[in-house]
Design a protein around this motif. Structure first.
Motif, PDB file in Angstrom:
ATOM      1  N   ALA A  58       0.823  -1.209   0.000  1.00 50.27           N
ATOM      2  CA  ALA A  58       0.000   0.000   0.000  1.00 50.27           C
ATOM      3  C   ALA A  58       0.857   1.258   0.000  1.00 50.27           C
ATOM      4  CB  ALA A  58      -0.946  -0.003   1.189  1.00 50.27           C
ATOM      5  N   ALA A  59       1.987   1.217   0.701  1.00 53.00           N
ATOM      6  CA  ALA A  59       2.866   2.384   0.773  1.00 53.00           C
ATOM      7  C   ALA A  59       3.512   2.671  -0.568  1.00 53.00           C
ATOM      8  CB  ALA A  59       3.942   2.155   1.835  1.00 53.00           C
ATOM      9  N   ARG A  60       3.688   1.644  -1.410  1.00 50.54           N
ATOM     10  CA  ARG A  60       4.299   1.824  -2.728  1.00 50.54           C
ATOM     11  C   ARG A  60       3.306   2.301  -3.791  1.00 50.54           C
ATOM     12  NH1 ARG A  60       6.971  -3.042  -1.146  1.00 50.54           N
ATOM     13  NH2 ARG A  60       5.475  -4.263  -2.363  1.00 50.54           N
ATOM     14  N   GLN A  61       2.015   2.234  -3.463  1.00 54.82           N
ATOM     15  CA  GLN A  61       0.991   2.643  -4.415  1.00 54.82           C
ATOM     16  C   GLN A  61       0.988   4.175  -4.545  1.00 54.82           C
ATOM     17  OE1 GLN A  61      -0.789   0.430  -6.220  1.00 54.82           O
ATOM     18  NE2 GLN A  61       0.385  -1.134  -5.153  1.00 54.82           N
ATOM     19  N   PRO A  62       0.856   4.704  -5.758  1.00 55.84           N
ATOM     20  CA  PRO A  62       0.792   6.162  -5.928  1.00 55.84           C
ATOM     21  C   PRO A  62      -0.482   6.728  -5.285  1.00 55.84           C
ATOM     22  CG  PRO A  62       0.400   5.039  -8.014  1.00 55.84           C
ATOM     23  CD  PRO A  62       0.756   3.994  -7.005  1.00 55.84           C
ATOM     24  N   ALA A  63      -0.362   7.929  -4.773  1.00 56.28           N
ATOM     25  CA  ALA A  63      -1.517   8.584  -4.140  1.00 56.28           C
ATOM     26  C   ALA A  63      -2.544   8.924  -5.205  1.00 56.28           C
ATOM     27  CB  ALA A  63      -1.060   9.851  -3.424  1.00 56.28           C
ATOM     28  N   PRO A  64      -3.827   8.745  -4.890  1.00 58.06           N
ATOM     29  CA  PRO A  64      -4.859   9.076  -5.884  1.00 58.06           C
ATOM     30  C   PRO A  64      -4.939  10.582  -6.118  1.00 58.06           C
ATOM     31  CG  PRO A  64      -5.858   8.422  -3.786  1.00 58.06           C
ATOM     32  CD  PRO A  64      -4.370   8.226  -3.661  1.00 58.06           C
ATOM     33  N   GLY A  65      -5.292  10.920  -7.316  1.00 55.64           N
ATOM     34  CA  GLY A  65      -5.556  12.308  -7.574  1.00 55.64           C
ATOM     35  C   GLY A  65      -4.643  13.040  -8.403  1.00 55.64           C
TER      36      GLY A  65
END
Length: 65
Positions: A58-65
């Motif tokens: 989850a920490a490696r996932q890009p932030a939405p938006g």
């Protein structure tokens, strides 16, 4: 003995048993947002490893938006 709140497996926690030898989980990184002082949850080795892997993913996932 402790019981994992996820899988219900009984396991040896070790916290508070020997001051010179802390619980096995002290060798792992902390689980984000979790605190034994506030949640009093102790996960078995398999479930804690899985939760830590999910946290890292989850920490490696890009932030939405």
């Amino acid at each position: 003995m402790a019981q994992c709140p996820i899988c219900q497996q009984a396991f040896f926690c070790g916290a508070g048993q020997h001051p010179a030898q802390p619980c096995w989980c002290s060798r792992l990184p902390p689980l984000a947002g979790a605190s034994l002082a506030t949640s009093a949850l102790c996960y078995c080795p398999a479930c804690l490893e899985r939760l830590l892997q999910e946290q890292a993913t989850a920490a490696r996932q890009p932030a939405p938006g």
